[in-house]
Enzyme design. Structure first.
Site: not given
Length: 778
Positions: A524-525, A527-528, A562-563
């Site tokens: 969940h970084n 890149t995601h 979103h994260d």
């Protein structure tokens, strides 16, 4: 109540006066020798035979007739009595103006003295011990009453106080009960002394009536007149005491209510609040000054920074410079156990000192520091949870000494004072925590916010004109650097929404800060986050005008953010470990946090990409961004999918219905969030590797906390990866993409790619199962 008392006293007086007049008339008629039966003779007979009269009334007169007589008599008495013309009305007016016990007794004694033609009287107050009386005297020059304690000797008032028997004596009488004589004044020749007894049978006063040598001795008739007053006077005093108690309690309740309001409405700082509370306390007991000492548990000392509350201007000249009645530059400290305050802090008991300098416990050093002489002290401990946290001192009652009633009222107040101190300390802690939070936010903002130089550099480098495969599911986010992702994000945003309402430099700065606020966790970084935004960009591009402009904006920004600040742990872990975030958000814990981080970034200087929107658009887009980010909680996917499926199967879905549009937005968000399952196999494999590494890290943390992780998060069960992926794709991803494809056929590539990946994982799972079976057979 007072008018009723006056009526009764008037009736008693009228009865006695009428009796005297009638007896005089009867005597003159008898002297004339008249034997004729007339009203006068009947009245004479009835007066001389009261038992016959009572028997006749009880047996011959019915109750209704008796009640009518009583009503007539009452009405006649009211008509005859004019206010201000007799002692009874004076008593009534006095009771209404000054309903204090001592004053009521004084006025009652005045009434009895007038009714019995006494030349004077003495009023003795009884306070518990009948052997200790106080001679009470009021003055006509508006000066305060005087009270003189009488302890020595044995006198008529003490005898009456002890025995409650009335005494009628004259100066020449020989009475062994009073060896000291009957009077201390030469003018007093005759005495009638009676006790004032309340309904609870408590003697509260002695009234001693006097007649000089020109008067007649007191007779039984005088005693009866006095008794008639005393009976009702005692009852009146009882109710007057109740009235005063209720009135005082009412005032105390109003006072305490004002204190509570002050505690909760005026909580600016501890010093300000306590100063106001101390002012309340000073007025409560009518003290000249008030001090508050707090307990320093570390040094075992009492200290006061709020001191000398209520000091008068005339005395301030001898004090150090003060502000609002409290010294700002002087702190008074002394060990617990020193002085009256120190003793109270150590014992936890109230102390009421009537002469401070004669008490060996009094600490004179405080007076020496302040130049003020302490005479009387009422000192009270303040408790919080059974522990003394401070001491309040009331100094020098303005009139007399601190009473038992002052102690009781002050004891109640001390509870509220403790509450005020407790809340003030909490408030100060909250204020300090708020300042610490601001400092921390400033530090984090500095390290987590893009710099002006970074944005300028990217702007100088320029954005790409075209990006191959950027709008396809085949785009590989792993192949570009983090800074390139910032440029590509800005490129996608401008491609979708243009620059008529947006600023490219603000977009770059916003994207840079988004990058910095994604943590460096395995999955969940940044890149995601970029990958999910890229998938949403693809959906929006392919479906063209399915979504409205404001919806597209919310979907893209929601996907990108979103994260934000994801910690690599799921919501269940946050709840199980009692994370501070779980205490703030009980449902969709991380999703709420992601949205709040988004808003925080938008509020930073130079980051508000929505600044050119009007207020309605701004409010609408923020609401939709929150809706989109919360939709990424997989716990919400299942009810959302069920609702949308029902609408489609029943052919009730409509793009014109807002609720239906919101539902398809949630499915689009889930589809983008899970887009790694719809990527080419090489990207899928690489993504699954980092997903499971993050799962295993959470499993390690759960095991360290004494819990057993589920197989999917257990590092020792890597053989479960394939079968867990089969379940995940089959139960969540395929249904999601199928539903999306039914409403937006342009997204069919996502479903096809996900199905292909499912087949590959199924084959791997089958192979693993076959190998496991072979091992068991061997």
């Amino acid at each position: 109540m007072w008018n009723n008392l006056a009526d009764r006293l008037t009736r008693a007086w009228d009865s006695k006066v009428n009796t005297r007049h009638d007896m005089q008339r009867e005597k003159s008629e008898d002297d004339e020798g008249s034997n004729e039966i007339n009203a006068t003779k009947v009245s004479q007979f009835l007066r001389q035979n009261p038992d016959f009269l009572e028997q006749y009334i009880m047996n011959e007169v019915d109750l209704e007739q008796l009640e009518r007589w009583m009503i007539r008599r009452t009405q006649r008495s009211k008509k005859l009595m004019q206010p201000g013309t007799n002692k009874n009305s004076q008593l009534t007016n006095s009771l209404q103006k000054r309903p204090t016990k001592a004053h009521v007794l004084w006025e009652l004694a005045n009434c009895i003295s007038s009714a019995t033609n006494a030349t004077g009287f003495h009023l003795y107050l009884v306070d518990g011990d009948p052997e200790v009386l106080s001679l009470y005297t009021e003055h006509t020059d508006n000066s305060p009453p005087t009270i003189q304690r009488i302890k020595a000797g044995f006198s008529i008032p003490k005898y009456v106080a002890r025995t409650r028997e009335p005494v009628r004596v004259s100066k020449g009488d020989i009475d062994s009960r009073f060896p000291e004589g009957i009077a201390r004044s030469k003018e007093v020749e005759h005495i009638l002394c009676q006790a004032v007894v309340q309904p609870d049978n408590k003697v509260i006063a002695i009234i001693e009536l006097h007649r000089d040598r020109n008067g007649f001795p007191f007779h039984e008739e005088d005693e009866e007149i006095s008794c008639s007053y005393l009976v009702w006077g005692g009852i009146a005093l009882h109710y007057a005491h109740l009235f005063l108690s209720m009135n005082k309690q009412k005032k105390l309740n109003e006072f305490l209510l004002a204190v509570v309001k002050s505690i909760f409405q005026d909580m600016v700082s501890m010093d300000t609040l306590v100063m106001k509370v101390m002012n309340f306390a000073q007025r409560l007991v009518d003290a000249d000054r008030a001090s508050l000492f707090l307990v320093d548990s570390k040094t075992k000392e009492l200290y006061a920074t709020i001191f000398d509350v209520g000091i008068e201007d005339s005395r301030r000249q001898t004090q150090p410079k003060q502000e609002s009645g409290a010294k700002k530059d002087t702190e008074i400290r002394f060990p617990i156990g020193t002085g009256i305050a120190g003793q109270v802090a150590m014992s936890g008991e109230i102390m009421n000192i009537t002469d401070a300098y004669s008490d060996p416990r009094f600490n004179r050093s405080v007076d020496q520091q302040t130049g003020y002489k302490t005479e009387t002290i009422l000192c009270m401990p303040i408790f919080i949870r059974g522990v003394v946290i401070g001491v309040v001192e009331m100094i020098n009652k303005r009139s007399g000494y601190f009473t038992k009633e002052d102690e009781e009222a002050f004891e109640t107040f001390a509870i509220y004072c403790g509450l005020a101190l407790h809340h003030a300390k909490l408030y100060d802690k909250i204020k300090r925590s708020e300042q610490k939070y601001k400092v921390a936010l400033e530090v984090l903002s500095y390290h987590g916010t893009s710099t002006e130089e970074e944005a300028k550099q990217l702007l100088q480098e320029g954005l790409p004109e075209t990006i191959p495969d950027i709008d396809t599911v085949r785009f590989n986010s792993f192949q570009i650097s983090d800074m390139e992702k910032v440029k590509y994000t800005t490129y996608m945003f401008i491609d979708l929404f243009g620059l008529s309402k947006f600023d490219v430099k603000t977009l770059l700065r916003f994207s840079l800060t988004i990058k910095k606020n994604y943590r460096r966790v395995p999955y969940h970084n940044w890149t995601h986050g970029f990958s999910v935004a890229n998938t949403m960009y693809t959906i929006i591009r392919k479906t063209k005008d399915v979504f409205r402009p404001v919806e597209k904006l919310a979907l893209f920004i929601g996907s990108l953010c979103h994260d934000l600040d994801h910690r690599g742990k799921n919501n269940k872990f946050m709840l199980d470990t009692a994370s501070p975030l779980a205490a703030i958000y009980s449902t969709s814990t991380m999703e709420h946090h992601h949205f709040n981080q988004t808003v925080t970034i938008l509020q930073q200087d130079g980051h508000n990409i929505f600044a050119k929107l009007n207020s309605h658009e701004y409010k609408q887009v923020l609401g939709l961004v929150k809706h989109c980010i919360l939709a990424t909680d997989l716990a919400l996917f299942f009810p959302n999918r069920a609702k949308l499926t029902t609408l489609i199967e029943e052919e009730k879905f409509s793009w014109s219905v807002l609720e239906h549009r919101l539902l398809i937005q949630t499915i689009a968000m889930t589809a983008s969030d899970l887009s790694a399952s719809a990527k080419p196999w090489d990207i899928q494999i690489r993504t699954v590797k980092v997903i499971f590494e993050e799962f295993y890290q959470q499993g390690d943390a759960e095991r360290a906390a004494g819990r057993t992780p589920i197989p999917m998060m257990d590092r020792s069960q890597t053989d479960q990866q394939a079968i867990s992926q089969v379940g995940f794709l089959k139960d969540i991803c395929i249904p999601c993409y199928t539903l999306l494809n039914r409403l937006m056929p342009e997204t069919g590539e996502l479903l096809d790619m996900c199905q292909a990946n499912l087949n590959r994982w199924q084959q791997i799972a089958n192979d693993n199962e076959k190998l496991a079976s072979e091992k068991e057979n061997k």
